[in-house]
Design a protein around this motif. Sequence first.
Motif, PDB file in Angstrom:
ATOM      1  N   ARG A 141       0.820  -1.231   0.000  1.00 34.99           N
ATOM      2  CA  ARG A 141       0.000   0.000   0.000  1.00 34.99           C
ATOM      3  C   ARG A 141       0.845   1.270   0.000  1.00 34.99           C
ATOM      4  O   ARG A 141       0.358   2.346  -0.282  1.00 34.99           O
ATOM      5  N   TYR A 142       2.127   1.131   0.414  1.00 33.46           N
ATOM      6  CA  TYR A 142       2.959   2.343   0.553  1.00 33.46           C
ATOM      7  C   TYR A 142       3.714   2.701  -0.725  1.00 33.46           C
ATOM      8  O   TYR A 142       4.274   3.786  -0.810  1.00 33.46           O
ATOM      9  N   GLY A 185       4.760   4.201  -3.999  1.00 32.27           N
ATOM     10  CA  GLY A 185       4.285   5.407  -4.670  1.00 32.27           C
ATOM     11  C   GLY A 185       4.004   6.542  -3.690  1.00 32.27           C
ATOM     12  O   GLY A 185       3.714   7.659  -4.111  1.00 32.27           O
ATOM     13  N   LYS A 186       4.110   6.265  -2.371  1.00 31.20           N
ATOM     14  CA  LYS A 186       3.839   7.329  -1.386  1.00 31.20           C
ATOM     15  C   LYS A 186       5.139   7.801  -0.747  1.00 31.20           C
ATOM     16  O   LYS A 186       6.119   7.051  -0.709  1.00 31.20           O
ATOM     17  N   HIS A 187       5.123   9.019  -0.209  1.00 29.84           N
ATOM     18  CA  HIS A 187       6.275   9.503   0.565  1.00 29.84           C
ATOM     19  C   HIS A 187       6.094   9.142   2.026  1.00 29.84           C
ATOM     20  O   HIS A 187       5.021   9.322   2.582  1.00 29.84           O
ATOM     21  N   GLU A 188       7.128   8.599   2.620  1.00 28.52           N
ATOM     22  CA  GLU A 188       7.077   8.242   4.047  1.00 28.52           C
ATOM     23  C   GLU A 188       8.181   8.991   4.784  1.00 28.52           C
ATOM     24  O   GLU A 188       9.299   9.126   4.276  1.00 28.52           O
ATOM     25  N   ASP A 197      11.933  12.702   4.041  1.00 30.78           N
ATOM     26  CA  ASP A 197      10.763  12.155   3.341  1.00 30.78           C
ATOM     27  C   ASP A 197      11.258  11.325   2.172  1.00 30.78           C
ATOM     28  O   ASP A 197      11.931  11.853   1.283  1.00 30.78           O
ATOM     29  N   LEU A 240      10.498   8.546  -0.997  1.00 30.89           N
ATOM     30  CA  LEU A 240       9.477   7.975  -1.877  1.00 30.89           C
ATOM     31  C   LEU A 240       9.640   6.456  -1.872  1.00 30.89           C
ATOM     32  O   LEU A 240      10.707   5.937  -2.215  1.00 30.89           O
TER      33      LEU A 240
END
Length: 443
Positions: free
Chosen positions: A373-374, A376-379, A425, A427
């Motif tokens: 689920r993560y 493609g997202k920035h963490e 942050d 990606l």
Amino acid sequence: MKTFYIETFGCQMNAHDSEKVVGTLLEKGYQQVDTVENAELVLYNTCSIRDKAEQKVFHRLQQFKREAGKGKVFGVLGCVAQQEGERIFERAPHVSLVAGSASYTKLPEMLIQLETGNRRVTGLSLDTTDTFDTPFTSRDSPHRAYITIIEGCDKACAYCVVPFTRGPERSRTSESVLREARSLAELGYSEVQLLGQNVNSYRDPSPTGWDFARLLDETGRIEGLRRVRFTTSHPRDFGKSIIDAIDRNEALCNHVHLPVQSGSDAVLNRMQRLYNRSDYMSRVEWMKKARRDIAITTDIIVGFPGETEADFNDTLRLINEVEYDAMFIFKYSKRPNTSALQHEDHIPEEEKTRRFTLLQEQQRSIQMRRNARYVGKHEHVHVEGYNVATNQWIGRTSQHKPLNFTDAQLPAPSAEKTLNGKYLDVLVTRASPNSLAGESVLQ
Ligand code: SAM
Ligand code: SF4
């Protein structure tokens, strides 16, 4: 200068106790060395949660037995020390010091006795109201620190030695916890982890009488602290106010470790866990409905005496329902003094292994789904180090997921240029069941 070597086995509580032992020894003029051979005092801080952990310590004592002939002093600290007491002197006659974690406040006195030639010193009292609260803690990391808020355990889970090895519950005053947290922030620590066997039963012994949720919230408001974690929670004492605090206060990490142990009401009842499946699921529901995306992790014991195939299937169903982000699975291990020893229907080792493997496989695919689920997202990660073998920086998300990353723009690690302790942050570009990987950093 007297020298010492210490090896630690077991949980974060032991790791933190060792930091305090090291701090106390350094303050007394000892120097820490990294081999048994170079040390005058050799300490093992031990774990007895499962039989295997206990055997490791006796194996280690045997391995270095010859060194005792060279005038070295051997000491056994922690849970095996408390559980086995003076029997350790019979099993390993070269040991001179045996001290359980509830006696560490007396460690300086015990060291003096050893230095003045006492051959055998013990610290095994459990009837203490003290907590091992020392100003001399030598911390392993310059960025992340443990803070003990409660010691011991008043529960009586049928399989567990902790109430016998760590004694009754003792909470520290909130003032003392917050003072330690503030001084850590002033020293540049940005992440702290509040520790206890059951942090949820924390109760401030001073007149303010704060509960755990209040202490957690107040810790998360200390200037300079960017992340506050806590472990371990007991489902029976886990209140919704903890989730409300996490939702309100971004400094509190969105991760809860909530050990379920089994998905079967019959097994939970025989384990004396004091909650049933539906109580547990209501806590999970609070987390799923929270504003923040809270990662849930757990501990499970397979093969508790009398666990039937139907009980085990209940556990499989539960883990599918909850969809945990990570899980520690243990095969039930018989422990001295525990009430589960009285059950007669013990499960054969091969059957425990079969259940262990089935659970592990199912959890692996759940984690793959959760982590995907993560992508493609920035963490947001807290950088912990650099892996030379893979050429990746090692970071951790607020949810406690490892996120390993590279970026051509970033400096190569060197003594002067390290990203350790920084927040970045990243990606996420790939996911696997146990970690995430990222390839560029938002500057
Ligand atoms: N206080 C915490 C709790 O209540 O969950 C942690 C206790 S223990 C240090 C960590 C885990 O070890 C437990 O959650 C349990 O799953 C496992 N454990 C404890 N005793 C065990 C035993 N006799 N055999 C197998 N696993 C055990
Ligand atoms: Fe052991 Fe249960 Fe106490 Fe946890 S709550 S330390 S499992 S007795």
